[in-house]
Design an enzyme around this catalytic site. Sequence first.
Site, short mmCIF file in Angstrom:
data_model
loop_
_atom_site.label_atom_id
_atom_site.label_comp_id
_atom_site.label_asym_id
_atom_site.label_seq_id
_atom_site.Cartn_x
_atom_site.Cartn_y
_atom_site.Cartn_z
N PRO A 517 7.96 -7.70 -1.30
CA PRO A 517 8.72 -8.96 -1.15
C PRO A 517 9.84 -8.81 -0.12
CG PRO A 517 8.47 -8.37 -3.47
CD PRO A 517 8.03 -7.18 -2.69
N GLY A 518 10.13 -9.91 0.55
CA GLY A 518 11.26 -9.96 1.46
C GLY A 518 10.99 -9.43 2.85
N SER A 845 -1.84 9.93 -6.33
CA SER A 845 -1.28 10.57 -5.14
C SER A 845 -0.30 11.68 -5.47
CB SER A 845 -0.60 9.53 -4.26
OG SER A 845 0.47 8.92 -4.96
N LYS A 888 5.89 5.56 2.54
CA LYS A 888 6.27 6.89 2.07
C LYS A 888 7.08 7.64 3.13
CE LYS A 888 2.38 7.28 -1.14
NZ LYS A 888 1.12 7.96 -1.47
#
Length: 952
Positions: A517-518, A845, A888
């Site tokens: 979001p954003g 992961s 990441k």
Amino acid sequence: MHAANALVRNTVLFNPSLRSSTRIARNVSQIASHLSKKSAGNRLLKCYNRYSAHNCRVAAYDGNLPIINQIYSSRLFSTGNKNDPEEEDPPVDVKDETPLFSSQLPATVAVPEVWPQVPVIAINRNPVFPRFIKLIEISNPALIDLIRRKVKLNQPYVGIFLRKKEDEKSDVVSTLDDLHDVGVFAQIHEMQDMDYKLRLVVMAHRRIKITGQFVEDEIETGPAETDAERRRRKYRNTRRKTSDTEEPAGEKETKKVLPDQVMMVKVENMQHEKFQQNEEVKALTQEVIKTIRDIINMNPLYRESLHHMLAQGQRVVDNPVYLSDLGAALTGAEPADLQAVLEEMDIPKRLMMSLSLLKKEYELSKLQQKIGKEVEEKVKQQHRKYILHEQLKVIKKELGLEKDDKDAIGDKFRERLADKQVPAAVQTVIDEELNKLNFLESHSSEFNVTRCYLDWLTSLPWGVTSEENLKLEDAQVILDEDHYGMEDIKKRILEFIAVSQLKGSTQGKILCFHGPPGVGKTSIARSIARALNRQYFRFSVGGMTDVAEIKGHRRTYVGAMPGKLVQCLKKTATENPLVLIDEVDKIGKGVHGDPSSALLELLDPEQNANFLDHYLDVAVDLSRVLFICTANVVDLIPEPLRDRMELIDMSGYVAEEKLAIAQQYLVPTAQKNCGLSQEQMELTPESLHTLIKSYCRESGVRNLQKHIEKIARKVAFKIVKKEADKMVIDESNLSDLVGKPTFKHDRMYDVTPPGVVMGLAWTAMGGSTLYIETALRNTFKDDKLTAGSMELTGHLGDVMKESARIALTVARNFLAELRPDNNFLNTSHIHLHVPEGATPKDGPSAGVTITSALLSLALRRPVRAQLAMTGEVSLTGRVLPVGGIKEKIIAAKRVGVTCVILPEENRRDFDDLPSFIREGIDVHFVGEYEDVFKIAFEQDQMVAAGIKRAFN
């Protein structure tokens, strides 16, 4: 026989000279029984008896029947025993109740002046006033039987009293406390016996007051008695009363047992107080008459009521007593107010009370007349407007200026289609509906349904498209003005424009922007529409559960409407708008179908050229529409729907990008919204960097925008209060405006101890770092070797739990090859924890990170400093690729990590990153876990040989 006997007995009783000779009555009775021809007086008496038996209407008194008046008003007694002494007729104490003002109403027939016991009729709501007639219905069986017997006994008199409780509907009451003491003495004029109920027409004569309850054994049972029996019973009662007076009052009360219901009461007449015809009474009388006249003039309904109340020839002006009762009876006041008028014996006060009630009624009539006039005026205006419209319509039709409604509607629909290229199939449907419209009545429901259907069909932009901007330079300028970065999205839009230039036609595509979001997924769609010069339409499908929102309703339903796409075409008036379908990953599923399945036809490039809406039921071409979808998590989008989209990743921004966005877009917008100029508020780059690092670490810039707006509001507040004319926000005063920093520490461990390794994770809000911690659960050493175990905590998901078990197996096998004599992982009870236990965590992961943490704990050696890693590990030790590489790497740079281990197959993802993201970080790509071990524990060949020798 009885008539003659009564005639002679009356003659004797009223003639003192003949009273001593009782033999005359016996002889005349015997003679009268043998006579066949009856006298005129006998015929009158028989007529009178027939009236009392059949309940005939009482005739008006005209002075021609003196004998009836005498007989009806006389009180006669006879003895049943010859040995009894002759009884004298008791004198009657008749009070002179002639008022000061004589009434000119016709006198009633034979109404006794004193009647001490009357049957009780309890009424509700409106009390009866003297000289007024009332219709009463009685349904109580005991009271009906009592009234019947009283009428047969020539006693058609009742007492009418108002009940204190209005909710009671019974004709009788249980105690005298339920009645008002003051009522009226009424005469029954007519009686209609209907078996189960009795209908009476009574006329009230005077006011009476209850003095006590009358108990009589014959009230409850027994048929109608004869005259002789009645006289004997009265004589016995008289003697019983004289004997009872000698007994003490206490003993008398104990012998009398009151019945459950009040049937008859003892009453006494009430006389009003003497008054004089002074100026006050005259003024009150005139005011009452004037108020009554005003009420009648204002409301004609009262005129009929007044005619029924007034007797012919009665001069109301000359009788204030009757006038006060008339005024009160004419109003619809409360029962308590009317009862108060009935109980008032002071004539001036009674007139004042009646006048007060009449004034209230007059004000109510004025309000009613005002409301009626307003409503009437409104209806007249509407009716006049309707008539004028109809006349105007007829005049225009006669002059040829306007056609009929149906023709006008049909011409309007045909005018809409004049400049449009309607497909042949759609034109056929429109023609059929227009023909059907001509045969339908304009007031029928089918007419409105057909008209609405034609309105939608003719409002769609058949063949109408907006001119697109196919210049790459113009589109590039517009996209760069509105958004910073987003090179992948801008490149994809420019490719779309280039293909449209070469092909010569524009075909819509289905693009899906996904990311945290954003980051500007929704706002970029508006910029794309402006760059392409297309109409923009947005609708959100988040939480949508009804298929009809997309496919439309059937026309058979009341209030049916087309779907959102047809509404979009009508609103934009073009066939090639840009449609933004927002929050496609949050679409719901309810009882009205699955909207995500309904989107399959809409978003399939092979099918949307013939999109079929349930309401229109004709094919609509949506192939030229450019669809842009937005989502936060791609995995939540159904696979068939995801297959029809072109996915474009919109990952988060790094600190440098956030700084540029804040300087170029967020700060000027906040200044404009708060009415500040650039000179009044200045945000230094250092303060913005601190704001991004310590307050707004998320991937998007929405939270950063909120903080900048918060700073602008506080600056505006200080300027308005004249505390400052200009503010420069730097690191020194930033905390005073936005509070203490949210993120005080970049990382949990500056130097990771043995058993702790930093991993990289992806979330919907962007990338983040997390630590894998391992430790021994039990440090007690036992000579007996047991199988090891591992406990997992930290709100881990099923996939992450499986990844931890796989990592334990890989670590045991790798440690067995590295150092066969080390059985730490096989025999120890290990506890594995991922901090921030309240946050759910899942995903594969973290496999290489968990394996490294277990080996670090077993070897009692920490991993190298400033190291983070990510990757899925297989059971044989292979490192598999993962997603979210950009997020990441951004998270690793944010906490100051300089060395990152990534799977080999993620090299292409890293190479696609911008250069400013790749700078300042050392990335190692691995394919086996042995490569991870060498990098994590700094195992070059020489060092590795030394460690192996040390292990040996």
